[in-house]
Design a protein around this motif. Structure first.
Motif, short mmCIF file in Angstrom:
data_model
loop_
_atom_site.label_atom_id
_atom_site.label_comp_id
_atom_site.label_asym_id
_atom_site.label_seq_id
_atom_site.Cartn_x
_atom_site.Cartn_y
_atom_site.Cartn_z
N UNK A 109 0.79 -1.19 -0.01
CA UNK A 109 0.00 0.02 0.11
C UNK A 109 0.87 1.19 -0.30
N UNK A 110 2.01 1.03 0.63
CA UNK A 110 2.72 2.37 0.79
C UNK A 110 3.56 2.65 -0.53
N UNK A 111 4.06 1.50 -1.40
CA UNK A 111 4.38 1.79 -2.70
C UNK A 111 3.31 2.22 -3.60
N UNK A 112 2.06 1.64 -3.51
CA UNK A 112 1.27 1.99 -4.36
C UNK A 112 0.72 3.55 -4.21
N UNK A 113 0.52 4.10 -2.96
CA UNK A 113 0.13 5.49 -2.85
C UNK A 113 1.22 6.36 -3.11
N UNK A 114 2.34 5.85 -3.14
CA UNK A 114 3.72 6.72 -3.40
C UNK A 114 3.45 7.10 -5.06
#
Length: 390
Positions: A109-114
Protein backbone atom coordinates in the motif's frame (compact mmCIF):
# COMPACT_ATOMS: atom_id res chain seq x y z
CA UNK A 1 -2.16 42.55 4.66
CA UNK A 2 -5.89 41.78 4.71
CA UNK A 3 -8.18 39.76 2.49
CA UNK A 4 -11.10 41.00 0.37
CA UNK A 5 -12.91 37.69 0.80
CA UNK A 6 -16.31 38.26 2.48
CA UNK A 7 -15.69 35.58 5.10
CA UNK A 8 -13.43 38.07 6.94
CA UNK A 9 -15.10 40.77 9.05
CA UNK A 10 -13.53 43.70 10.90
CA UNK A 11 -15.03 45.98 13.53
CA UNK A 12 -13.56 49.47 13.89
CA UNK A 13 -10.46 48.49 11.91
CA UNK A 14 -9.15 50.48 8.97
CA UNK A 15 -7.23 48.53 6.32
CA UNK A 16 -5.48 50.66 3.68
CA UNK A 17 -6.63 49.73 0.18
CA UNK A 18 -3.04 49.18 -0.96
CA UNK A 19 -2.75 46.40 1.65
CA UNK A 20 -5.62 44.36 0.24
CA UNK A 21 -4.94 40.89 -1.17
CA UNK A 22 -6.94 41.57 -4.28
CA UNK A 23 -6.15 38.82 -6.75
CA UNK A 24 -9.81 37.84 -7.02
CA UNK A 25 -11.68 40.76 -5.43
CA UNK A 26 -11.17 44.46 -4.80
CA UNK A 27 -12.65 47.48 -3.09
CA UNK A 28 -12.77 50.76 -5.03
CA UNK A 29 -12.03 54.19 -3.54
CA UNK A 30 -15.75 54.79 -2.99
CA UNK A 31 -16.07 51.50 -1.08
CA UNK A 32 -17.62 49.36 -3.83
CA UNK A 33 -16.79 45.65 -3.57
CA UNK A 34 -16.13 43.84 -6.86
CA UNK A 35 -14.96 40.33 -7.66
CA UNK A 36 -14.01 38.34 -10.74
CA UNK A 37 -15.68 35.30 -9.09
CA UNK A 38 -19.45 35.25 -8.79
CA UNK A 39 -21.06 34.03 -5.59
CA UNK A 40 -19.85 33.85 -1.98
CA UNK A 41 -19.49 30.05 -2.08
CA UNK A 42 -17.45 30.13 -5.28
CA UNK A 43 -15.15 32.76 -3.81
CA UNK A 44 -14.70 30.71 -0.63
CA UNK A 45 -13.90 27.55 -2.60
CA UNK A 46 -11.41 29.41 -4.78
CA UNK A 47 -9.45 30.56 -1.74
CA UNK A 48 -9.80 27.14 -0.06
CA UNK A 49 -8.19 25.59 -3.12
CA UNK A 50 -4.97 27.29 -2.08
CA UNK A 51 -4.74 24.51 0.54
CA UNK A 52 -3.97 22.01 -2.22
CA UNK A 53 -0.21 22.33 -1.88
CA UNK A 54 -0.59 21.79 1.86
CA UNK A 55 -2.55 18.59 1.29
CA UNK A 56 0.16 17.33 -1.04
CA UNK A 57 2.79 18.15 1.60
CA UNK A 58 0.82 16.33 4.32
CA UNK A 59 0.45 13.29 2.06
CA UNK A 60 4.20 13.40 1.48
CA UNK A 61 4.85 13.70 5.21
CA UNK A 62 2.56 10.73 5.81
CA UNK A 63 4.53 8.72 3.28
CA UNK A 64 7.76 9.64 5.04
CA UNK A 65 6.37 8.35 8.32
CA UNK A 66 5.05 5.18 6.67
CA UNK A 67 8.41 4.42 5.05
CA UNK A 68 10.26 5.00 8.31
CA UNK A 69 7.93 2.82 10.38
CA UNK A 70 8.02 0.07 7.76
CA UNK A 71 11.81 0.09 7.62
CA UNK A 72 12.08 -0.07 11.41
CA UNK A 73 9.61 -2.94 11.68
CA UNK A 74 11.07 -4.85 8.75
CA UNK A 75 14.68 -4.59 9.96
CA UNK A 76 13.69 -5.72 13.41
CA UNK A 77 11.65 -8.63 12.05
CA UNK A 78 14.63 -9.74 9.96
CA UNK A 79 17.04 -9.66 12.92
CA UNK A 80 14.84 -10.79 15.81
CA UNK A 81 15.39 -14.54 16.17
CA UNK A 82 12.94 -16.86 17.84
CA UNK A 83 12.24 -20.58 18.12
CA UNK A 84 12.26 -22.40 14.78
CA UNK A 85 11.72 -26.02 13.69
CA UNK A 86 15.03 -27.03 15.30
CA UNK A 87 13.85 -25.91 18.73
CA UNK A 88 16.58 -23.27 18.83
CA UNK A 89 16.26 -19.49 18.49
CA UNK A 90 17.49 -19.43 14.92
CA UNK A 91 14.47 -18.23 12.92
CA UNK A 92 13.80 -14.53 12.12
CA UNK A 93 10.20 -13.61 12.90
CA UNK A 94 9.96 -12.19 9.36
CA UNK A 95 9.73 -15.79 8.15
CA UNK A 96 6.52 -16.39 10.05
CA UNK A 97 3.26 -16.02 8.15
CA UNK A 98 1.84 -13.94 11.01
CA UNK A 99 4.50 -11.30 10.44
CA UNK A 100 4.32 -11.49 6.65
CA UNK A 101 0.53 -11.16 6.52
CA UNK A 102 0.73 -8.10 8.76
CA UNK A 103 3.61 -6.23 7.10
CA UNK A 104 3.64 -7.12 3.39
CA UNK A 105 0.22 -5.57 2.56
CA UNK A 106 1.41 -2.38 4.26
CA UNK A 107 4.54 -2.41 2.11
CA UNK A 108 2.38 -2.80 -0.99
CA UNK A 109 0.00 0.00 0.00
CA UNK A 110 2.87 2.39 0.74
CA UNK A 111 4.42 1.76 -2.68
CA UNK A 112 1.02 2.12 -4.37
CA UNK A 113 0.16 5.38 -2.63
CA UNK A 114 3.61 6.73 -3.48
CA UNK A 115 3.05 6.13 -7.20
CA UNK A 116 -0.35 7.80 -6.97
CA UNK A 117 1.07 10.75 -5.04
CA UNK A 118 3.92 11.25 -7.52
CA UNK A 119 1.36 11.44 -10.34
CA UNK A 120 -0.81 13.94 -8.47
CA UNK A 121 2.21 16.10 -7.64
CA UNK A 122 3.02 16.33 -11.35
CA UNK A 123 -0.60 17.08 -12.27
CA UNK A 124 -0.72 19.86 -9.66
CA UNK A 125 2.64 21.37 -10.65
CA UNK A 126 2.13 21.26 -14.42
CA UNK A 127 -1.51 22.20 -14.88
CA UNK A 128 -2.64 23.83 -18.10
CA UNK A 129 -2.62 27.60 -17.78
CA UNK A 130 -6.22 27.85 -19.00
CA UNK A 131 -7.43 26.23 -15.77
CA UNK A 132 -9.22 23.41 -17.57
CA UNK A 133 -7.58 20.74 -15.37
CA UNK A 134 -7.96 22.51 -12.05
CA UNK A 135 -11.16 20.87 -10.81
CA UNK A 136 -9.79 17.41 -11.49
CA UNK A 137 -6.54 18.27 -9.72
CA UNK A 138 -8.49 19.56 -6.72
CA UNK A 139 -10.34 16.25 -6.42
CA UNK A 140 -7.14 14.23 -6.70
CA UNK A 141 -5.38 16.30 -4.03
CA UNK A 142 -8.39 15.94 -1.74
CA UNK A 143 -8.40 12.15 -2.04
CA UNK A 144 -4.68 11.40 -1.76
CA UNK A 145 -4.23 13.22 1.56
CA UNK A 146 -6.78 11.07 3.44
CA UNK A 147 -5.57 7.82 1.87
CA UNK A 148 -1.93 8.56 2.76
CA UNK A 149 -2.83 9.68 6.29
CA UNK A 150 -5.05 6.67 7.01
CA UNK A 151 -2.36 4.38 5.62
CA UNK A 152 0.38 5.65 7.94
CA UNK A 153 -1.94 5.56 10.97
CA UNK A 154 -2.90 1.95 10.27
CA UNK A 155 0.66 1.01 9.33
CA UNK A 156 2.41 2.39 12.40
CA UNK A 157 -0.15 0.80 14.73
CA UNK A 158 0.36 -2.65 13.20
CA UNK A 159 4.13 -2.22 12.88
CA UNK A 160 4.43 -1.24 16.55
CA UNK A 161 2.47 -4.30 17.64
CA UNK A 162 4.54 -6.60 15.40
CA UNK A 163 7.67 -5.34 17.18
CA UNK A 164 6.32 -6.37 20.56
CA UNK A 165 7.53 -4.56 23.66
CA UNK A 166 10.45 -3.06 21.74
CA UNK A 167 7.96 -1.22 19.57
CA UNK A 168 6.46 0.42 22.64
CA UNK A 169 9.71 2.14 23.63
CA UNK A 170 9.81 5.81 22.68
CA UNK A 171 13.36 5.54 21.33
CA UNK A 172 12.08 3.25 18.57
CA UNK A 173 9.94 6.12 17.25
CA UNK A 174 6.57 4.50 16.59
CA UNK A 175 4.91 6.84 19.08
CA UNK A 176 6.31 9.92 17.36
CA UNK A 177 5.17 8.70 13.95
CA UNK A 178 1.72 7.82 15.30
CA UNK A 179 1.33 11.33 16.69
CA UNK A 180 2.16 12.80 13.29
CA UNK A 181 -0.27 10.38 11.64
CA UNK A 182 -3.13 11.59 13.80
CA UNK A 183 -2.24 15.18 12.98
CA UNK A 184 -2.28 14.30 9.27
CA UNK A 185 -5.81 12.94 9.50
CA UNK A 186 -7.28 16.33 10.38
CA UNK A 187 -4.74 18.90 9.13
CA UNK A 188 -5.72 20.83 5.97
CA UNK A 189 -9.17 19.26 6.17
CA UNK A 190 -10.63 16.39 8.19
CA UNK A 191 -10.12 13.22 6.16
CA UNK A 192 -13.74 12.11 6.15
CA UNK A 193 -15.00 15.60 5.35
CA UNK A 194 -12.55 15.79 2.46
CA UNK A 195 -13.93 12.48 1.19
CA UNK A 196 -17.38 14.08 1.10
CA UNK A 197 -15.95 16.74 -1.18
CA UNK A 198 -14.30 14.06 -3.31
CA UNK A 199 -17.59 12.19 -3.72
CA UNK A 200 -19.42 15.40 -4.63
CA UNK A 201 -16.86 16.59 -7.17
CA UNK A 202 -16.41 13.14 -8.72
CA UNK A 203 -20.17 12.63 -8.80
CA UNK A 204 -20.68 15.95 -10.57
CA UNK A 205 -18.12 15.01 -13.24
CA UNK A 206 -19.82 11.64 -13.74
CA UNK A 207 -23.26 13.25 -14.08
CA UNK A 208 -22.04 15.91 -16.55
CA UNK A 209 -20.19 13.34 -18.66
CA UNK A 210 -23.21 11.06 -18.81
CA UNK A 211 -25.44 13.97 -19.87
CA UNK A 212 -23.00 14.53 -22.74
CA UNK A 213 -23.05 10.79 -23.52
CA UNK A 214 -19.42 10.39 -22.45
CA UNK A 215 -18.09 7.46 -20.44
CA UNK A 216 -16.91 8.98 -17.13
CA UNK A 217 -15.13 5.81 -16.03
CA UNK A 218 -11.91 4.13 -17.20
CA UNK A 219 -12.49 1.24 -19.58
CA UNK A 220 -12.02 -2.29 -18.31
CA UNK A 221 -9.80 -4.67 -20.22
CA UNK A 222 -10.89 -7.84 -21.91
CA UNK A 223 -9.25 -10.73 -20.07
CA UNK A 224 -8.71 -14.33 -21.10
CA UNK A 225 -8.79 -15.58 -17.53
CA UNK A 226 -10.40 -14.36 -14.32
CA UNK A 227 -7.68 -15.85 -12.16
CA UNK A 228 -6.72 -13.88 -9.06
CA UNK A 229 -3.18 -13.95 -10.45
CA UNK A 230 -4.34 -11.90 -13.45
CA UNK A 231 -3.45 -8.25 -12.89
CA UNK A 232 -5.92 -6.99 -15.50
CA UNK A 233 -8.75 -8.96 -13.91
CA UNK A 234 -8.00 -7.48 -10.50
CA UNK A 235 -7.88 -3.97 -11.96
CA UNK A 236 -11.24 -4.56 -13.66
CA UNK A 237 -12.72 -5.44 -10.28
CA UNK A 238 -11.36 -2.21 -8.75
CA UNK A 239 -12.82 -0.16 -11.62
CA UNK A 240 -16.19 -1.90 -11.36
CA UNK A 241 -16.34 -1.12 -7.66
CA UNK A 242 -16.04 2.61 -8.32
CA UNK A 243 -18.60 2.45 -11.12
CA UNK A 244 -21.20 0.59 -9.09
CA UNK A 245 -20.79 2.63 -5.91
CA UNK A 246 -21.23 5.94 -7.73
CA UNK A 247 -24.16 4.55 -9.70
CA UNK A 248 -25.81 3.50 -6.44
CA UNK A 249 -25.08 6.87 -4.84
CA UNK A 250 -26.44 8.76 -7.86
CA UNK A 251 -29.55 6.59 -7.93
CA UNK A 252 -30.24 7.15 -4.24
CA UNK A 253 -29.81 10.92 -4.53
CA UNK A 254 -32.11 11.08 -7.57
CA UNK A 255 -35.05 9.86 -5.47
CA UNK A 256 -35.37 13.15 -3.55
CA UNK A 257 -36.22 16.72 -4.49
CA UNK A 258 -33.56 19.41 -4.42
CA UNK A 259 -34.88 20.78 -1.13
CA UNK A 260 -34.37 17.38 0.52
CA UNK A 261 -30.95 16.74 -1.02
CA UNK A 262 -29.05 18.13 1.97
CA UNK A 263 -30.78 15.80 4.43
CA UNK A 264 -30.28 12.84 2.12
CA UNK A 265 -26.57 13.61 1.72
CA UNK A 266 -25.74 14.47 5.31
CA UNK A 267 -28.04 12.17 7.28
CA UNK A 268 -28.71 9.09 5.16
CA UNK A 269 -25.90 8.32 2.68
CA UNK A 270 -22.72 8.90 4.66
CA UNK A 271 -21.40 5.32 4.43
CA UNK A 272 -21.99 5.15 0.68
CA UNK A 273 -20.39 8.56 0.16
CA UNK A 274 -17.24 7.51 2.00
CA UNK A 275 -17.07 4.18 0.17
CA UNK A 276 -17.51 5.76 -3.27
CA UNK A 277 -14.84 8.40 -2.63
CA UNK A 278 -12.39 5.79 -1.39
CA UNK A 279 -13.10 3.56 -4.39
CA UNK A 280 -12.28 6.50 -6.69
CA UNK A 281 -8.98 7.15 -4.87
CA UNK A 282 -7.94 3.52 -4.87
CA UNK A 283 -8.80 3.15 -8.56
CA UNK A 284 -6.75 6.26 -9.33
CA UNK A 285 -3.79 4.82 -7.43
CA UNK A 286 -4.15 1.46 -9.19
CA UNK A 287 -4.09 3.11 -12.59
CA UNK A 288 -0.88 4.93 -11.76
CA UNK A 289 0.68 1.73 -10.46
CA UNK A 290 -0.22 0.11 -13.79
CA UNK A 291 1.38 3.03 -15.65
CA UNK A 292 4.57 2.63 -13.61
CA UNK A 293 4.70 -1.06 -14.54
CA UNK A 294 4.39 -0.17 -18.21
CA UNK A 295 7.33 2.24 -18.11
CA UNK A 296 9.76 0.95 -15.45
CA UNK A 297 12.93 -1.02 -16.05
CA UNK A 298 12.34 -4.66 -16.94
CA UNK A 299 14.34 -5.82 -13.91
CA UNK A 300 11.84 -4.12 -11.58
CA UNK A 301 8.67 -5.49 -13.16
CA UNK A 302 8.50 -8.90 -11.41
CA UNK A 303 8.58 -7.52 -7.87
CA UNK A 304 6.43 -4.49 -8.67
CA UNK A 305 3.87 -6.76 -10.32
CA UNK A 306 3.64 -8.76 -7.07
CA UNK A 307 3.29 -5.59 -4.99
CA UNK A 308 0.56 -4.30 -7.29
CA UNK A 309 -1.42 -7.53 -7.19
CA UNK A 310 -1.05 -7.66 -3.41
CA UNK A 311 -2.35 -4.08 -3.13
CA UNK A 312 -5.43 -4.92 -5.20
CA UNK A 313 -6.03 -8.20 -3.39
CA UNK A 314 -5.85 -6.33 -0.08
CA UNK A 315 -8.58 -3.98 -1.30
CA UNK A 316 -10.67 -7.00 -2.24
CA UNK A 317 -10.04 -8.67 1.10
CA UNK A 318 -11.05 -5.59 3.08
CA UNK A 319 -14.23 -5.18 1.02
CA UNK A 320 -15.00 -8.84 0.42
CA UNK A 321 -18.54 -8.56 1.72
CA UNK A 322 -19.37 -5.85 -0.80
CA UNK A 323 -17.76 -7.69 -3.71
CA UNK A 324 -19.78 -10.82 -2.90
CA UNK A 325 -23.15 -9.19 -2.19
CA UNK A 326 -22.81 -6.96 -5.25
CA UNK A 327 -22.08 -10.07 -7.33
CA UNK A 328 -18.91 -8.51 -8.71
CA UNK A 329 -16.78 -11.40 -7.44
CA UNK A 330 -18.08 -14.99 -7.68
CA UNK A 331 -18.23 -16.81 -4.36
CA UNK A 332 -15.73 -19.48 -5.42
CA UNK A 333 -13.18 -16.76 -6.25
CA UNK A 334 -13.93 -14.86 -3.04
CA UNK A 335 -13.03 -17.96 -1.06
CA UNK A 336 -9.56 -17.96 -2.64
CA UNK A 337 -8.69 -14.29 -1.98
CA UNK A 338 -7.07 -14.94 1.42
CA UNK A 339 -4.93 -17.78 0.07
CA UNK A 340 -3.82 -15.69 -2.92
CA UNK A 341 -2.91 -12.83 -0.59
CA UNK A 342 -0.92 -15.11 1.73
CA UNK A 343 0.97 -16.59 -1.20
CA UNK A 344 2.05 -13.16 -2.43
CA UNK A 345 3.07 -12.11 1.08
CA UNK A 346 5.36 -15.15 1.29
CA UNK A 347 6.87 -14.38 -2.12
CA UNK A 348 7.49 -10.71 -1.33
CA UNK A 349 8.89 -11.21 2.19
CA UNK A 350 12.43 -12.23 1.07
CA UNK A 351 12.62 -8.96 -0.89
CA UNK A 352 11.14 -6.79 1.87
CA UNK A 353 14.44 -5.40 3.20
CA UNK A 354 15.59 -4.45 -0.30
CA UNK A 355 12.23 -2.80 -0.98
CA UNK A 356 12.62 -0.77 2.21
CA UNK A 357 16.21 0.11 1.28
CA UNK A 358 14.79 1.63 -1.90
CA UNK A 359 13.19 4.33 0.28
CA UNK A 360 16.78 5.65 0.64
CA UNK A 361 16.49 6.40 4.35
CA UNK A 362 19.86 6.71 6.08
CA UNK A 363 20.54 5.14 9.49
CA UNK A 364 20.65 8.63 10.96
CA UNK A 365 17.19 9.38 9.55
CA UNK A 366 15.78 6.12 10.91
CA UNK A 367 17.64 6.35 14.26
CA UNK A 368 15.52 3.68 16.03
CA UNK A 369 17.78 1.19 17.89
CA UNK A 370 15.73 -1.85 16.81
CA UNK A 371 16.36 -0.91 13.19
CA UNK A 372 20.12 -0.83 13.82
CA UNK A 373 22.25 -2.84 16.28
CA UNK A 374 19.64 -3.28 18.97
CA UNK A 375 21.62 -6.05 20.71
CA UNK A 376 24.54 -3.69 21.24
CA UNK A 377 22.13 -0.96 22.34
CA UNK A 378 20.87 -3.13 25.19
CA UNK A 379 24.29 -4.33 26.45
CA UNK A 380 24.95 -1.36 28.71
CA UNK A 381 23.06 1.36 30.54
CA UNK A 382 20.98 3.19 27.94
CA UNK A 383 19.45 5.61 30.46
CA UNK A 384 16.02 4.00 30.50
CA UNK A 385 15.84 3.68 26.71
CA UNK A 386 16.25 7.45 26.35
CA UNK A 387 19.84 7.58 25.16
CA UNK A 388 19.89 6.55 21.50
CA UNK A 389 23.61 7.23 21.09
CA UNK A 390 25.75 4.12 21.25
Amino acid sequence: MVSTMPSCFFDNVRAPRENLLNKYSDVSEDGTFTSTIEGIRSRFLTVADQLLSGRICIASMSQGGAKTALTIAMRYAASRLTVGPSGKSDTPILKYQLQQRALMPLLASTYAINFGLDYIKDRWAFQKEDGSEHKEVVTMCCVIKPLAAWNVENLVTIARERCGGQGYLSCNRFGTILGSAHASMTAEGDNSVLMQKVAKERGTVIMNDMMQQKNPFPSTKEVKTTSLNNRDHLLNLIINQEVMLFQELGGNLSTVDKKDLYNKWMFEESDLIQAAARAYGERLICQQFENVLQTCEDSLKPILDKLFRLYMLTILEKNLGWFITSEVLPLDQAKRVAAATSKLCAEIAPEALALCDAFALTDAMISAPIALDWVKYNIGDNQGELDSKY
